[in-house]
Design a protein around this motif. Structure first.
Motif, PDB file in Angstrom:
ATOM      1  N   PRO A  44       0.796  -1.243   0.000  1.00  0.00           N
ATOM      2  CA  PRO A  44       0.000   0.000   0.000  1.00  0.00           C
ATOM      3  C   PRO A  44       0.823   1.285   0.000  1.00  0.00           C
ATOM      4  N   CYS A  45       1.983   1.281   0.646  1.00  0.00           N
ATOM      5  CA  CYS A  45       2.755   2.518   0.747  1.00  0.00           C
ATOM      6  C   CYS A  45       3.348   2.950  -0.592  1.00  0.00           C
ATOM      7  N   CYS A  46       3.537   2.034  -1.506  1.00  0.00           N
ATOM      8  CA  CYS A  46       4.245   2.318  -2.758  1.00  0.00           C
ATOM      9  C   CYS A  46       3.535   3.380  -3.586  1.00  0.00           C
ATOM     10  N   GLY A  47       4.122   4.568  -3.599  1.00  0.00           N
ATOM     11  CA  GLY A  47       3.581   5.666  -4.372  1.00  0.00           C
ATOM     12  C   GLY A  47       2.482   6.434  -3.684  1.00  0.00           C
ATOM     13  N   ASN A  48       2.006   5.949  -2.550  1.00  0.00           N
ATOM     14  CA  ASN A  48       0.900   6.611  -1.846  1.00  0.00           C
ATOM     15  C   ASN A  48       1.369   7.410  -0.638  1.00  0.00           C
ATOM     16  N   PRO A  50       5.077   7.540   2.320  1.00  0.00           N
ATOM     17  CA  PRO A  50       6.398   6.952   2.592  1.00  0.00           C
ATOM     18  C   PRO A  50       6.280   5.608   3.317  1.00  0.00           C
ATOM     19  N   CYS A  51       7.073   4.654   2.903  1.00  0.00           N
ATOM     20  CA  CYS A  51       7.061   3.315   3.505  1.00  0.00           C
ATOM     21  C   CYS A  51       7.803   3.337   4.834  1.00  0.00           C
ATOM     22  N   ASN A  52       7.219   2.678   5.833  1.00  0.00           N
ATOM     23  CA  ASN A  52       7.881   2.587   7.127  1.00  0.00           C
ATOM     24  C   ASN A  52       8.850   1.405   7.134  1.00  0.00           C
ATOM     25  N   THR A  53       9.507   1.169   8.242  1.00  0.00           N
ATOM     26  CA  THR A  53      10.535   0.132   8.343  1.00  0.00           C
ATOM     27  C   THR A  53       9.993  -1.252   8.011  1.00  0.00           C
ATOM     28  N   THR A  54       8.807  -1.583   8.498  1.00  0.00           N
ATOM     29  CA  THR A  54       8.208  -2.896   8.224  1.00  0.00           C
ATOM     30  C   THR A  54       7.919  -3.063   6.742  1.00  0.00           C
ATOM     31  N   GLU A  55       7.369  -2.030   6.134  1.00  0.00           N
ATOM     32  CA  GLU A  55       7.054  -2.086   4.698  1.00  0.00           C
ATOM     33  C   GLU A  55       8.328  -2.168   3.868  1.00  0.00           C
ATOM     34  N   VAL A  56       9.344  -1.422   4.257  1.00  0.00           N
ATOM     35  CA  VAL A  56      10.627  -1.467   3.542  1.00  0.00           C
ATOM     36  C   VAL A  56      11.227  -2.870   3.633  1.00  0.00           C
ATOM     37  N   SER A  57      11.052  -3.541   4.765  1.00  0.00           N
ATOM     38  CA  SER A  57      11.543  -4.925   4.913  1.00  0.00           C
ATOM     39  C   SER A  57      10.884  -5.830   3.872  1.00  0.00           C
ATOM     40  N   ARG A  58       9.590  -5.631   3.647  1.00  0.00           N
ATOM     41  CA  ARG A  58       8.890  -6.431   2.636  1.00  0.00           C
ATOM     42  C   ARG A  58       9.390  -6.089   1.232  1.00  0.00           C
ATOM     43  N   LEU A  59       9.655  -4.812   0.977  1.00  0.00           N
ATOM     44  CA  LEU A  59      10.188  -4.411  -0.334  1.00  0.00           C
ATOM     45  C   LEU A  59      11.578  -5.006  -0.555  1.00  0.00           C
ATOM     46  N   ASP A  60      12.391  -5.011   0.495  1.00  0.00           N
ATOM     47  CA  ASP A  60      13.727  -5.606   0.402  1.00  0.00           C
ATOM     48  C   ASP A  60      13.631  -7.107   0.139  1.00  0.00           C
ATOM     49  N   ALA A  61      12.688  -7.779   0.785  1.00  0.00           N
ATOM     50  CA  ALA A  61      12.495  -9.214   0.560  1.00  0.00           C
ATOM     51  C   ALA A  61      12.078  -9.468  -0.890  1.00  0.00           C
ATOM     52  N   TYR A  62      11.208  -8.616  -1.413  1.00  0.00           N
ATOM     53  CA  TYR A  62      10.790  -8.738  -2.819  1.00  0.00           C
ATOM     54  C   TYR A  62      11.996  -8.563  -3.749  1.00  0.00           C
ATOM     55  N   ALA A  63      12.834  -7.565  -3.449  1.00  0.00           N
ATOM     56  CA  ALA A  63      14.027  -7.327  -4.274  1.00  0.00           C
ATOM     57  C   ALA A  63      14.963  -8.529  -4.233  1.00  0.00           C
ATOM     58  N   THR A  64      15.135  -9.109  -3.055  1.00  0.00           N
ATOM     59  CA  THR A  64      15.988 -10.297  -2.919  1.00  0.00           C
ATOM     60  C   THR A  64      15.419 -11.457  -3.739  1.00  0.00           C
ATOM     61  N   ASP A  65      14.106 -11.661  -3.655  1.00  0.00           N
ATOM     62  CA  ASP A  65      13.460 -12.719  -4.439  1.00  0.00           C
ATOM     63  C   ASP A  65      13.599 -12.455  -5.934  1.00  0.00           C
ATOM     64  N   PHE A  66      13.455 -11.190  -6.339  1.00  0.00           N
ATOM     65  CA  PHE A  66      13.587 -10.822  -7.745  1.00  0.00           C
ATOM     66  C   PHE A  66      14.979 -11.175  -8.258  1.00  0.00           C
ATOM     67  N   VAL A  67      16.016 -10.770  -7.510  1.00  0.00           N
ATOM     68  CA  VAL A  67      17.393 -11.052  -7.925  1.00  0.00           C
ATOM     69  C   VAL A  67      17.647 -12.555  -7.932  1.00  0.00           C
ATOM     70  N   SER A  68      17.082 -13.268  -6.964  1.00  0.00           N
ATOM     71  CA  SER A  68      17.227 -14.723  -6.929  1.00  0.00           C
ATOM     72  C   SER A  68      16.606 -15.367  -8.172  1.00  0.00           C
ATOM     73  N   GLU A  69      15.432 -14.885  -8.551  1.00  0.00           N
ATOM     74  CA  GLU A  69      14.755 -15.424  -9.743  1.00  0.00           C
ATOM     75  C   GLU A  69      15.556 -15.124 -11.000  1.00  0.00           C
ATOM     76  N   ILE A  70      16.084 -13.910 -11.091  1.00  0.00           N
ATOM     77  CA  ILE A  70      16.933 -13.567 -12.229  1.00  0.00           C
ATOM     78  C   ILE A  70      18.197 -14.423 -12.182  1.00  0.00           C
TER      79      ILE A  70
END
Length: 169
Positions: A44-48, A50-70
């Protein structure tokens, strides 16, 4: 693909791993792709706001998964042989300004040119430890290992969206 999964043919890992693409490819993408974070992850925070620490943790996890998939794609024959390459930024963007990025002083243009020319003497950025096979991928696969927006170094630029909450509620 299994019945009902034809939609996966649209996704790069399926196309590359399935052997459907015979032409060498060079991937350019953000591991914090603004469209993917807001439309696929649906944070929900994305573009709406600022993301808090918990939300940023989820974004970081997504980025890690993205790089892993690549990284899984990187282990295919095209990457191991150096036929394919990639430049993955940490900037929060979708229609990214690829002329504005560098990873360890290698620009997108230089990375793509080295890949295109298959220059043995080109500057290499090791992607090892980020899901990519270091020796095989180092010359043509460039991944910004930093967190969102270069760990803050790219924040507040016209190129990257700044979704971080700076007072950390």
């Amino acid at each position: 693909q299994r019945p009902g999964e034809a939609w996966k043919c649209f996704l790069a890992p399926t196309l590359v791993q399935g052997g459907f693409i015979k032409t060498p490819i060079f991937l350019t993408n953000s591991k914090y792709d603004a469209f993917q974070l807001s439309s696929i992850l649906k944070e929900p925070c994305c573009g709406n706001y600022p993301c808090n620490t918990t939300e940023v943790s989820r974004l970081d996890a997504y980025a890690t998964d993205f790089v892993s998939e690549i990284g899984r794609v990187a282990k295919t024959a095209g990457y191991v042989s150096g036929k394919n390459g990639a430049f993955i930024t940490s900037c929060v963007c979708h229609n990214c300004d690829w002329g504005a990025f560098s990873i360890n002083n290698v620009t997108t243009r230089d990375a793509m040119l080295a890949w295109y020319n298959r220059s043995a003497g080109a500057a290499a950025v090791s992607a090892g430890g980020q899901g990519f096979p270091a020796a095989e991928a180092a010359e043509h696969v460039h991944v910004d290992a930093r967190k969102m927006n270069g760990g803050g170094a790219l924040a507040h630029t016209p190129t990257c969206a700044d979704w971080l909450h700076h007072d950390d509620e």
